[in-house]
Motif scaffolding. Sequence first.
Motif, PDB file in Angstrom:
ATOM      1  N   LYS A  36      10.814 -13.283  24.742  1.00 17.76           N
ATOM      2  CA  LYS A  36      10.216 -12.463  23.895  1.00 17.76           C
ATOM      3  C   LYS A  36       9.901 -13.058  22.473  1.00 17.76           C
ATOM      4  O   LYS A  36       8.992 -13.033  21.651  1.00 17.76           O
ATOM      5  CB  LYS A  36      10.819 -11.045  23.758  1.00 17.76           C
ATOM      6  CG  LYS A  36      10.500 -10.349  24.949  1.00 17.76           C
ATOM      7  CD  LYS A  36      11.002  -8.879  24.857  1.00 17.76           C
ATOM      8  CE  LYS A  36       9.972  -7.950  24.231  1.00 17.76           C
ATOM      9  NZ  LYS A  36      10.303  -6.602  24.105  1.00 17.76           N
ATOM     10  N   LYS A  37      11.094 -13.645  21.947  1.00 18.81           N
ATOM     11  CA  LYS A  37      11.221 -14.180  20.480  1.00 18.81           C
ATOM     12  C   LYS A  37       9.978 -15.398  20.578  1.00 18.81           C
ATOM     13  O   LYS A  37       9.456 -15.847  19.683  1.00 18.81           O
ATOM     14  CB  LYS A  37      12.513 -14.800  20.186  1.00 18.81           C
ATOM     15  CG  LYS A  37      12.688 -15.268  18.749  1.00 18.81           C
ATOM     16  CD  LYS A  37      11.908 -14.111  17.783  1.00 18.81           C
ATOM     17  CE  LYS A  37      12.272 -14.472  16.345  1.00 18.81           C
ATOM     18  NZ  LYS A  37      11.842 -13.198  15.657  1.00 18.81           N
ATOM     19  N   GLN A  38      10.123 -16.100  21.698  1.00 22.82           N
ATOM     20  CA  GLN A  38       9.071 -17.525  21.729  1.00 22.82           C
ATOM     21  C   GLN A  38       7.581 -16.984  21.662  1.00 22.82           C
ATOM     22  O   GLN A  38       6.929 -17.494  21.028  1.00 22.82           O
ATOM     23  CB  GLN A  38       9.511 -18.170  22.950  1.00 22.82           C
ATOM     24  CG  GLN A  38      10.464 -19.415  23.006  1.00 22.82           C
ATOM     25  CD  GLN A  38      10.527 -19.998  24.176  1.00 22.82           C
ATOM     26  OE1 GLN A  38       9.844 -19.893  25.282  1.00 22.82           O
ATOM     27  NE2 GLN A  38      11.144 -21.272  24.085  1.00 22.82           N
ATOM     28  N   ARG A  39       7.691 -15.823  22.262  1.00 25.57           N
ATOM     29  CA  ARG A  39       6.345 -15.494  22.552  1.00 25.57           C
ATOM     30  C   ARG A  39       5.934 -14.807  21.130  1.00 25.57           C
ATOM     31  O   ARG A  39       4.591 -14.941  20.602  1.00 25.57           O
ATOM     32  CB  ARG A  39       6.152 -14.323  23.556  1.00 25.57           C
ATOM     33  CG  ARG A  39       4.785 -13.557  23.767  1.00 25.57           C
ATOM     34  CD  ARG A  39       4.700 -12.704  24.933  1.00 25.57           C
ATOM     35  NE  ARG A  39       5.271 -13.246  26.229  1.00 25.57           N
ATOM     36  CZ  ARG A  39       6.313 -12.731  26.734  1.00 25.57           C
ATOM     37  NH1 ARG A  39       7.208 -11.792  26.045  1.00 25.57           N
ATOM     38  NH2 ARG A  39       6.784 -13.272  27.800  1.00 25.57           N
ATOM     39  N   LEU A  40       6.621 -14.141  20.485  1.00 16.88           N
ATOM     40  CA  LEU A  40       6.258 -13.704  19.314  1.00 16.88           C
ATOM     41  C   LEU A  40       5.809 -14.651  18.230  1.00 16.88           C
ATOM     42  O   LEU A  40       5.068 -14.701  17.529  1.00 16.88           O
ATOM     43  CB  LEU A  40       7.799 -12.852  18.359  1.00 16.88           C
ATOM     44  CG  LEU A  40       7.485 -12.503  17.051  1.00 16.88           C
ATOM     45  CD1 LEU A  40       6.528 -11.401  16.879  1.00 16.88           C
ATOM     46  CD2 LEU A  40       8.786 -11.979  16.279  1.00 16.88           C
ATOM     47  N   LEU A  41       6.838 -15.977  18.275  1.00 13.30           N
ATOM     48  CA  LEU A  41       6.256 -16.997  17.259  1.00 13.30           C
ATOM     49  C   LEU A  41       4.953 -17.796  17.981  1.00 13.30           C
ATOM     50  O   LEU A  41       4.295 -18.190  17.181  1.00 13.30           O
ATOM     51  CB  LEU A  41       7.456 -17.998  17.453  1.00 13.30           C
ATOM     52  CG  LEU A  41       8.984 -17.750  16.887  1.00 13.30           C
ATOM     53  CD1 LEU A  41       9.880 -18.762  17.245  1.00 13.30           C
ATOM     54  CD2 LEU A  41       8.500 -17.254  15.531  1.00 13.30           C
ATOM     55  N   ALA A  42       4.673 -17.554  19.318  1.00 14.19           N
ATOM     56  CA  ALA A  42       3.474 -18.247  19.597  1.00 14.19           C
ATOM     57  C   ALA A  42       2.397 -17.565  19.361  1.00 14.19           C
ATOM     58  O   ALA A  42       1.331 -18.185  19.288  1.00 14.19           O
ATOM     59  CB  ALA A  42       3.653 -18.336  21.376  1.00 14.19           C
ATOM     60  N   ASN A  43       2.524 -16.361  18.997  1.00 15.20           N
ATOM     61  CA  ASN A  43       1.266 -15.695  18.685  1.00 15.20           C
ATOM     62  C   ASN A  43       0.709 -15.957  17.327  1.00 15.20           C
ATOM     63  O   ASN A  43      -0.358 -15.624  17.016  1.00 15.20           O
ATOM     64  CB  ASN A  43       1.620 -14.045  18.542  1.00 15.20           C
ATOM     65  CG  ASN A  43       1.754 -13.475  20.025  1.00 15.20           C
ATOM     66  OD1 ASN A  43       1.414 -14.138  21.081  1.00 15.20           O
ATOM     67  ND2 ASN A  43       2.479 -12.386  20.161  1.00 15.20           N
TER      68      ASN A  43
END
Length: 646
Positions: A81-88
């Motif tokens: 989820k942290k990766q997804r947050l950064l990817a956004n």
Amino acid sequence: MGSDLQRLAPFLFSLLSTITNQSPLQICAAASVLLRGRHEKLPSAFAYYINSVLQYGGAKKAVFQRLCKLGISTSHVSAVKKQRLLANTCGEALQKLKAANELFLNPQPNSDGDLDLNPQQGSDGDVLRCMEMLELSEGAPSTSAVDEASVREDMDWLDMDIQDTEEQQSTSQQQTSELEFQTFNALMAAAEASPPLSLELTNQPPHSYSIILDNLDFYMPTHHQAIDRSNKSIHWTHLMAVEDRVPTHHLSNEKPRLSLTGYDIKTSMPSRESQWSMEQEFIVLGARILTQHLDAFKPLRNVAVHHIPHEYSENMSKASTHHPLGLLFKNENESDDLQAILEHIQTKCSNAKKGPKVAFNAYKEFVAKETAALFLAAAMTIFQLKDVSETPEGFIPDNVRDAEDMELKRTWLHDKAALVVKTFVNINDTTSAVATAVTLAEEQQPETQLRCRMEGCSKVYKHKKSRNTHELKYHKLQLQPDYAYSTFLLSVQLNATLSPKLVHSITYNRFWSSRGGKGNNISLDLHLEHLNNFLKSFLKGLGANLTEQSASRISRSISVLKHLLDATDAELGVAKQSGRHHTPDQTNDIRALVQVALEGELFASHPGREFSAFPRFDRNLLSKFNYSEYRLWMKARLREWRVVQM
């Protein structure tokens, strides 16, 4: 964290300091783990750093599960989820930079007919806010699209640690759908939702930028093959935008420099001026080699030129700024996919150009060693040195060795290097041969018969296609014109068809510098190769779970993760890999190659000596070059390019 701990919990800090022998790193690590034990959802930058290390190393979910129980890392779900947050955040900064460039190039007049450079509301005002967010002033930091401070703040205060229970796993599975590349309209719509802000537009133009791409190829074997589950051969495209350090806004982008009508092919041929410039650069490079490896020249090592100055040395000594754009799941080697890639770039980044695409030479290190060894052997032959460690008495004149004038020493050194260059590189001979070739080609009439280009074959043909068919069928000779075509096309574009602005940018804005400084630039393609290797480390760790969605998430967050790891490694004192893979005994390798060259007397003339593998090899590299055919080929290409838009 250490100062906060000492201020808010002095007793705990004193206790940990005593236990760890006052080691600040261990104090912070231990405190982070202890605080997670106090409350399992308490966020910790330390845990997210451990997550990045585990993901980079290809750790499985079970590893996260065990370390999460110990309070060292978060759960695997939280890490994703942290990766997804950064990817956004991927692409946001570039879209704002794109908007700033569009506003600068096409300013909108207000109701009075004047340029509205300070709007109170609307899209233009949002663009100005975008410019401020980018901090486009001269002193703006140039590290990453998302700076380290904001990432650390998110990691310190965002509660992302959840229990890896079945219920939460089920919930997370419903939320794992990946966002596609955000369109410019969507980003600007989000900007419009923010409160309007009045800004004053400065006279400084925003940075222009380049889009570079490279193929991401790797092989992913499967453990259990089946009809619907086989080994994967991955061919995707990795994109990145890089801000131009050398300004181009002062140049015209409206029309080509010249017309192709009447284009003089001599313009694309090496001239005496270009050969002279190349010779001067060879002298500088040769002086570096001499002072690095020959003991007789080492006293002058401090006057060797390690950076050849040019007009934009100061601009290119600054650190570069890039904006990751993630992966496109297209193969650039396929025509249809390449068209889709170019359309994507045109749609998402319409005022950018495609950067130089040249494959990095995998044999660079070998070529560098071999070149240095040959130059040293040639120099030792001229100066009659029997060993690289030999230092003949009086080799460097006393008035030069003891002089305080650095320029006097450098002139003497360059004169010696020039002697080697002019004796064995033979640049003047090549230039004369090329000039003669062009003159002869213009005077000669086209041949009525085309001879087979295989040595020893006497076949002649009237048509080129017939000759090519014969060469391929009977001699397996298939001459690829790709390099000649690309080189000639690039020359024509730089000298005629491209605008002055594009020519200027292609010439100077094709390099990358991570930390800044003169002489610390590498090609943009090599930098993207490094990012590709870093990205592959994450992707290969996914194993059978590698999908386009997971690959997109990782590729769009990879730049922030890399910056976080590098910054934290610097704090921890972990040595950063330089990106160079030279072996420790490089000097010994070069000396061994020098010895082979000296024993073979490569730079001494022996009548009748020839390579058995290359009998009757002509010293003149242009001896078999058909000047008339080359001229006709160039003229034919020019006719083709006149009818297409270049």
